[in-house]
Design a protein around this motif. Structure first.
Motif, PDB file in Angstrom:
ATOM      1  N   LEU A 214      -1.067  -0.225   4.058  1.00  0.00           N
ATOM      2  CA  LEU A 214      -1.515   0.632   3.240  1.00  0.00           C
ATOM      3  C   LEU A 214      -2.705   0.190   2.755  1.00  0.00           C
ATOM      4  O   LEU A 214      -3.028  -0.923   2.275  1.00  0.00           O
ATOM      5  CB  LEU A 214      -0.483   0.892   2.395  1.00  0.00           C
ATOM      6  CG  LEU A 214       0.844   1.352   2.658  1.00  0.00           C
ATOM      7  CD1 LEU A 214       1.791   1.543   1.601  1.00  0.00           C
ATOM      8  CD2 LEU A 214       0.859   2.357   3.536  1.00  0.00           C
ATOM      9  N   ASN A 215      -4.043   0.876   2.562  1.00  0.00           N
ATOM     10  CA  ASN A 215      -5.174   0.811   1.839  1.00  0.00           C
ATOM     11  C   ASN A 215      -5.518   1.975   1.423  1.00  0.00           C
ATOM     12  O   ASN A 215      -4.930   3.123   1.576  1.00  0.00           O
ATOM     13  CB  ASN A 215      -6.165   0.294   3.004  1.00  0.00           C
ATOM     14  CG  ASN A 215      -5.862  -1.273   3.283  1.00  0.00           C
ATOM     15  OD1 ASN A 215      -6.137  -2.029   2.618  1.00  0.00           O
ATOM     16  ND2 ASN A 215      -5.244  -1.296   4.595  1.00  0.00           N
ATOM     17  N   THR A 216      -6.552   1.929   0.605  1.00  0.00           N
ATOM     18  CA  THR A 216      -7.123   3.000  -0.102  1.00  0.00           C
ATOM     19  C   THR A 216      -8.449   3.460   0.310  1.00  0.00           C
ATOM     20  O   THR A 216      -9.403   2.428   0.450  1.00  0.00           O
ATOM     21  CB  THR A 216      -7.076   2.820  -1.818  1.00  0.00           C
ATOM     22  OG1 THR A 216      -5.759   2.422  -2.263  1.00  0.00           O
ATOM     23  CG2 THR A 216      -7.633   4.377  -2.378  1.00  0.00           C
ATOM     24  N   ALA A 217      -8.744   4.644   0.601  1.00  0.00           N
ATOM     25  CA  ALA A 217     -10.067   5.294   1.446  1.00  0.00           C
ATOM     26  C   ALA A 217     -10.943   5.161   0.159  1.00  0.00           C
ATOM     27  O   ALA A 217     -10.786   5.211  -0.847  1.00  0.00           O
ATOM     28  CB  ALA A 217      -9.907   6.626   1.764  1.00  0.00           C
ATOM     29  N   ASP A 218     -12.119   4.824   0.471  1.00  0.00           N
ATOM     30  CA  ASP A 218     -13.460   4.969  -0.153  1.00  0.00           C
ATOM     31  C   ASP A 218     -13.552   6.405  -0.740  1.00  0.00           C
ATOM     32  O   ASP A 218     -13.800   6.407  -2.159  1.00  0.00           O
ATOM     33  CB  ASP A 218     -14.619   4.690   0.550  1.00  0.00           C
ATOM     34  CG  ASP A 218     -14.637   3.003   0.676  1.00  0.00           C
ATOM     35  OD1 ASP A 218     -14.109   2.407   0.136  1.00  0.00           O
ATOM     36  OD2 ASP A 218     -15.414   2.791   1.826  1.00  0.00           O
ATOM     37  N   GLU A 219     -13.433   7.196  -0.118  1.00  0.00           N
ATOM     38  CA  GLU A 219     -13.587   8.732  -0.384  1.00  0.00           C
ATOM     39  C   GLU A 219     -12.398   9.194  -1.125  1.00  0.00           C
ATOM     40  O   GLU A 219     -11.313   8.839  -0.914  1.00  0.00           O
ATOM     41  CB  GLU A 219     -13.898   9.645   0.729  1.00  0.00           C
ATOM     42  CG  GLU A 219     -15.360   9.205   1.372  1.00  0.00           C
ATOM     43  CD  GLU A 219     -14.997   8.121   2.441  1.00  0.00           C
ATOM     44  OE1 GLU A 219     -13.765   7.606   2.793  1.00  0.00           O
ATOM     45  OE2 GLU A 219     -15.953   7.548   2.803  1.00  0.00           O
ATOM     46  N   LYS A 220     -12.516  10.211  -2.314  1.00  0.00           N
ATOM     47  CA  LYS A 220     -11.415  10.609  -2.699  1.00  0.00           C
ATOM     48  C   LYS A 220     -11.347  12.414  -2.370  1.00  0.00           C
ATOM     49  O   LYS A 220     -12.418  12.812  -1.728  1.00  0.00           O
ATOM     50  CB  LYS A 220     -11.782  10.652  -4.331  1.00  0.00           C
ATOM     51  CG  LYS A 220     -11.686   9.368  -5.097  1.00  0.00           C
ATOM     52  CD  LYS A 220     -11.812   9.263  -6.413  1.00  0.00           C
ATOM     53  CE  LYS A 220     -12.008   8.121  -7.192  1.00  0.00           C
ATOM     54  NZ  LYS A 220     -10.600   7.474  -7.187  1.00  0.00           N
ATOM     55  N   MET A 221     -10.158  13.028  -2.567  1.00  0.00           N
ATOM     56  CA  MET A 221      -9.785  14.332  -2.158  1.00  0.00           C
ATOM     57  C   MET A 221      -9.550  15.046  -3.388  1.00  0.00           C
ATOM     58  O   MET A 221      -8.991  14.656  -4.310  1.00  0.00           O
ATOM     59  CB  MET A 221      -8.929  14.509  -1.233  1.00  0.00           C
ATOM     60  CG  MET A 221      -8.992  13.768   0.188  1.00  0.00           C
ATOM     61  SD  MET A 221      -7.588  14.107   1.020  1.00  0.00           S
ATOM     62  CE  MET A 221      -7.785  15.637   1.186  1.00  0.00           C
ATOM     63  N   ASP A 222     -10.102  16.206  -3.440  1.00  0.00           N
ATOM     64  CA  ASP A 222     -10.004  17.125  -4.536  1.00  0.00           C
ATOM     65  C   ASP A 222      -8.317  17.759  -4.506  1.00  0.00           C
ATOM     66  O   ASP A 222      -7.621  18.005  -3.602  1.00  0.00           O
ATOM     67  CB  ASP A 222     -10.784  18.235  -4.483  1.00  0.00           C
ATOM     68  CG  ASP A 222     -10.384  19.227  -5.608  1.00  0.00           C
ATOM     69  OD1 ASP A 222     -11.253  19.175  -6.622  1.00  0.00           O
ATOM     70  OD2 ASP A 222      -9.955  20.370  -5.429  1.00  0.00           O
TER      71      ASP A 222
END
Length: 257
Positions: free
Chosen positions: A223-231
């Motif tokens: 598991l990792n966290t993306a650079d981009e966020k989502m609304d």
């Protein structure tokens, strides 16, 4: 750079005690085909807590495909299927020639209110057919994935399994990998919550090692966290990217059985 865990998700885990892992799941009817009678596969796609056998709704995958000999083919005709009392999907596929077949799912983002983030698990598994075993160590070209360093089929329970975690085609140093058993026959019960999900850390090259204790299907999720966020309802939210690999491990057959 992507991160191994967001602050918000880490806080939710800390407040809730031992984390209960989600796994994107791609489970075929068999992991090896040695006879034409086994060549007509069914492949199930779901999103679940596999050890505890608790399902979650799986929207129709954004993409489901099979890769063999470097060629990708979309799986058409996905059908809805109830898996662990929740919405899942299944596809039929007939293997017609020798090869190593990678079945891959890219899901729709899943909103997890408890962790205040979206979850996208790129999940895959392998089926080896008619004696062929070349190409099992080739990446599928996913946003994030686990490339096996141990052949991901034809393994006994008790074997050691190794894989390398990639993000955008590059190793993820120190990646945390969650491991769970698919308790499909409900024959096991974890002695306590810590034993529901096993956890191992990858080394500086993104390589992890796990000794599989008993037979069945095992899932490995990095598991990792993306650079981009989502609304989400007007607010930007983190996106958990999961690289998930499923592999079957079997017991030997005793003479006379």
């Amino acid at each position: 750079m992507w991160k191994t865990l967001t602050a918000s998700c880490a806080l939710m885990v800390a407040l809730s005690g031992v984390a209960s892992a989600h796994f994107g799941m791609v489970i075929p009817s068999t992991s090896t085909v040695t006879d034409k009678k086994e060549a007509a596969l069914s492949v199930d796609f779901s999103f679940s807590h596999p050890m505890e056998m608790r399902g979650m709704a799986q929207a129709k995958p954004k993409a489901a495909r099979v890769i063999v000999d470097g060629k990708s083919e979309d799986l058409t005709g996905l059908k809805g299927k109830t898996i662990l009392d929740h919405e899942g999907w299944t596809a039929d596929y007939v293997i017609k020639r020798p090869g190593v077949y990678q079945f891959v799912m890219e899901p729709q983002p899943y909103w997890e209110a408890a962790e205040d983030c979206y979850i996208v698990h790129y999940a895959k598994t392998y089926v080896a057919a008619f004696g062929e075993e070349e190409g099992w160590d080739e990446p599928a070209g996913l946003k994030t994935e686990i490339v096996p360093l141990t052949r991901p089929f034809g393994n006994y329970a008790g074997n050691v399994f190794q894989g390398q975690v990639l993000m955008d085609g590059k190793p993820v140093p120190g990646a945390e990998v969650e491991v769970e058993y698919y308790n499909r026959d409900r024959v096991y019960k974890a002695p306590n919550d810590y034993l529901v999900t096993q956890v191992v850390k990858a080394d500086a090259n993104g390589v992890f090692t796990y000794g599989v204790p008993f037979a069945g299907w095992w899932g490995f999720a990095a598991l990792n966290t993306a650079d981009e966020k989502m609304d989400h309802e007007g607010a930007p939210k983190d996106v958990e990217l999961g690289a998930v690999l499923w592999a079957e491990f079997v017991d030997p057959v005793r003479v006379g059985d």
